[in-house]
Scaffold this active site. Sequence first.
Site, mmCIF file in Angstrom:
data_model
loop_
_atom_site.group_PDB
_atom_site.id
_atom_site.type_symbol
_atom_site.label_atom_id
_atom_site.label_comp_id
_atom_site.label_asym_id
_atom_site.label_seq_id
_atom_site.Cartn_x
_atom_site.Cartn_y
_atom_site.Cartn_z
ATOM 1 N N THR A 12 48.046 14.997 -41.525
ATOM 2 C CA THR A 12 48.218 15.156 -40.073
ATOM 3 C C THR A 12 48.586 16.589 -39.717
ATOM 4 O O THR A 12 48.242 17.087 -38.654
ATOM 5 C CB THR A 12 49.319 14.181 -39.588
ATOM 6 O OG1 THR A 12 48.836 12.862 -39.790
ATOM 7 C CG2 THR A 12 49.656 14.368 -38.130
ATOM 8 N N TYR A 20 43.494 10.883 -33.674
ATOM 9 C CA TYR A 20 43.220 12.183 -34.272
ATOM 10 C C TYR A 20 42.643 11.986 -35.653
ATOM 11 O O TYR A 20 42.682 10.884 -36.210
ATOM 12 C CB TYR A 20 44.504 13.040 -34.346
ATOM 13 C CG TYR A 20 45.514 12.530 -35.340
ATOM 14 C CD1 TYR A 20 46.406 11.517 -35.001
ATOM 15 C CD2 TYR A 20 45.548 13.032 -36.640
ATOM 16 C CE1 TYR A 20 47.321 11.035 -35.926
ATOM 17 C CE2 TYR A 20 46.460 12.555 -37.565
ATOM 18 C CZ TYR A 20 47.344 11.556 -37.205
ATOM 19 O OH TYR A 20 48.241 11.080 -38.116
ATOM 20 N N THR A 65 51.648 12.737 -44.788
ATOM 21 C CA THR A 65 52.955 12.111 -45.025
ATOM 22 C C THR A 65 52.845 10.715 -45.656
ATOM 23 O O THR A 65 53.825 10.222 -46.211
ATOM 24 C CB THR A 65 53.760 11.999 -43.711
ATOM 25 O OG1 THR A 65 53.029 11.193 -42.793
ATOM 26 C CG2 THR A 65 54.025 13.361 -43.118
ATOM 27 N N ASP A 66 51.668 10.096 -45.565
ATOM 28 C CA ASP A 66 51.563 8.691 -46.021
ATOM 29 C C ASP A 66 51.899 8.520 -47.503
ATOM 30 O O ASP A 66 52.528 7.538 -47.889
ATOM 31 C CB ASP A 66 50.148 8.152 -45.771
ATOM 32 C CG ASP A 66 49.879 7.885 -44.299
ATOM 33 O OD1 ASP A 66 50.829 7.966 -43.495
ATOM 34 O OD2 ASP A 66 48.728 7.583 -43.946
ATOM 35 N N LYS A 68 59.367 7.434 -46.985
ATOM 36 C CA LYS A 68 58.949 7.502 -45.582
ATOM 37 C C LYS A 68 59.503 6.244 -44.931
ATOM 38 O O LYS A 68 59.203 5.133 -45.362
ATOM 39 C CB LYS A 68 57.419 7.563 -45.508
ATOM 40 C CG LYS A 68 56.905 7.761 -44.088
ATOM 41 C CD LYS A 68 55.398 7.980 -44.032
ATOM 42 C CE LYS A 68 54.970 8.203 -42.589
ATOM 43 N NZ LYS A 68 53.539 8.487 -42.432
ATOM 44 N N GLU A 71 69.621 -11.275 -62.803
ATOM 45 C CA GLU A 71 69.068 -12.636 -62.865
ATOM 46 C C GLU A 71 67.879 -12.714 -63.816
ATOM 47 O O GLU A 71 67.418 -13.798 -64.158
ATOM 48 C CB GLU A 71 68.641 -13.088 -61.469
ATOM 49 C CG GLU A 71 69.816 -13.400 -60.555
ATOM 50 C CD GLU A 71 69.367 -13.979 -59.224
ATOM 51 O OE1 GLU A 71 68.848 -15.103 -59.213
ATOM 52 O OE2 GLU A 71 69.521 -13.280 -58.208
HETATM 53 N N1 ASP Z 1 47.432 9.605 -42.557
HETATM 54 C C1 ASP Z 1 48.073 10.880 -42.507
HETATM 55 C C2 ASP Z 1 48.138 11.420 -43.918
HETATM 56 O O1 ASP Z 1 48.945 10.977 -44.692
HETATM 57 C C3 ASP Z 1 49.417 10.762 -41.909
HETATM 58 C C4 ASP Z 1 50.266 12.017 -41.893
HETATM 59 O O2 ASP Z 1 49.972 13.029 -42.489
HETATM 60 O O3 ASP Z 1 51.329 11.979 -41.245
HETATM 61 O O4 ASP Z 1 47.363 12.258 -44.276
#
Ligand code: ASP
Length: 356
Positions: A39, A52, A118-119, A191, A313
Site C-alpha cells: 500500500t 486502490y 503490511t499484510d 498486525k 494439557e
Molecule cells: N494488501 C496490502 C499489502 O500488504 C496492504 C498494505 O500494504 O497495507 O501489500
Amino acid sequence: MKSNVLKSVVLGLICILSLSLSTYAQPKKTIYILATGGTIAGQGDTEVTAGYKSGAITVDELLKAVPEIKDIAYIKAEQVANIGSQDMNDEVWLKLSKRVNELLSQGDVAGVVITHGTDTQEETAYFLNLTVKSEKPTILVGAMRPSTAIGADGPRNIYNAVVTAVAPESIGRGVMVVMDDKILSADDLAKTNTLSVGTFQNPNYGPLGIVYNGKPIYTRQSLKRHTANSEFDVSYIKELPRVEIILSHSNATGLFVEAAVKAHVKGIVTAGVGNGNLTTALQDALEKAVKNHGIAVVRSSRIMTGPTAQWDEVDDDKLNFSASWFINPYRARVLLMLALTKTKDYKEIQRMFSEY
Ligand code: ASP
C-alpha cells in the site's frame, strides 16, 4: 600579558569551531532502500475513496514524497519486487535476504530500509530477523494508506525508518519495523487492526521505542537470538521446506492434516485454541502425521498474546510435538521452515522455539 589573552581567545575559538564541526558535520551515511510494493506504493482512483492498487508506483516515485531523507543519508534505491504483500513468497524472501546480506557486508553501507505491504510484513520481518547476518540495522516500513490518499502515512514512516537506520544506537537490535512513530521488534510483531495506521504492535513485550523529533528513543531490547547471532543461513538455499498452518476450532477434524500429508509438506504449525489445544480428532491426525510420515508439528495458538507453553494439557514429549512459546502461528511457520533446513528432531526444534 596581552599575547596570553590573545592565545586563550584563539584557542577558545578553535575549540568552539571543532565542537560545532563534530556536532553538525557528521559524514552522511549510505542507506539502501529496497522496495517490494504494498500500500505504501499504492495508487488510488481519488484522494478520498477506499479502492486502490498495491505496488503501483516505483521506488523513485515513492521517494519523491520524502525529499528530506536526502539531508540525512546518501540514499540508494532498488526495486526488488512490486507486489501486494498478500502475494509475498519464498522466492522474494530469499532474494531479499541475500541482497540485504550483500549490501550490509559493504563497509560504506550503514543500513537497509525495506518498503513492504503490511499484510505479511510480520512474516518477512521475522524471516529477515533470522537470516540477515549483520548487526547493522535492517528496517521494514509500510503504510496503511496509499501514496495518493489525503494523510498518506508512507512518507512520515519512511522518514522515521531512515533516521532510525542511520542512528548508531539502532545497531544490534535485530530487524525492526518503524511505523506510526513506533519502533517494533520483528520477534513479536503482529498486525492488530485491518485499517488503522497504528496497526502494528509488539503485543507480548511492548515496542522497542519510539521515533521522536527525528531520532529513535529506545526503551527496551530484544532478548531473543537474531541476525548476527542466528544459526540459520540461506545463502546456499534455493528452496525452503513447505510448512502449512492448520487452525483448530469447535468440531475441527483431521481433514486438512490428511491433505497436507498428501501434499508432502515437511511441517505443520497449528493455530490451536487457548494454550495451543486441539480437538481430539485433529490431534490424532497430527500424531499419525508425525509417526507415519515424519512431519514436524509445532503447536501455536490463535490467541494474540501469551505463550503456547509445553506440557500443559497436551503431552508434547509423548506426541513428539514442539510448542511455539511466544511465537504466533505466522512467525512459527517461518521459524519451522528454517529449522527444517537443519533438523527434523522435535527436541532440537523445541530448542529453537525457546531461543528465537
Ligand atoms: N494488501 C496490502 C499489502 O500488504 C496492504 C498494505 O500494504 O497495507 O501489500
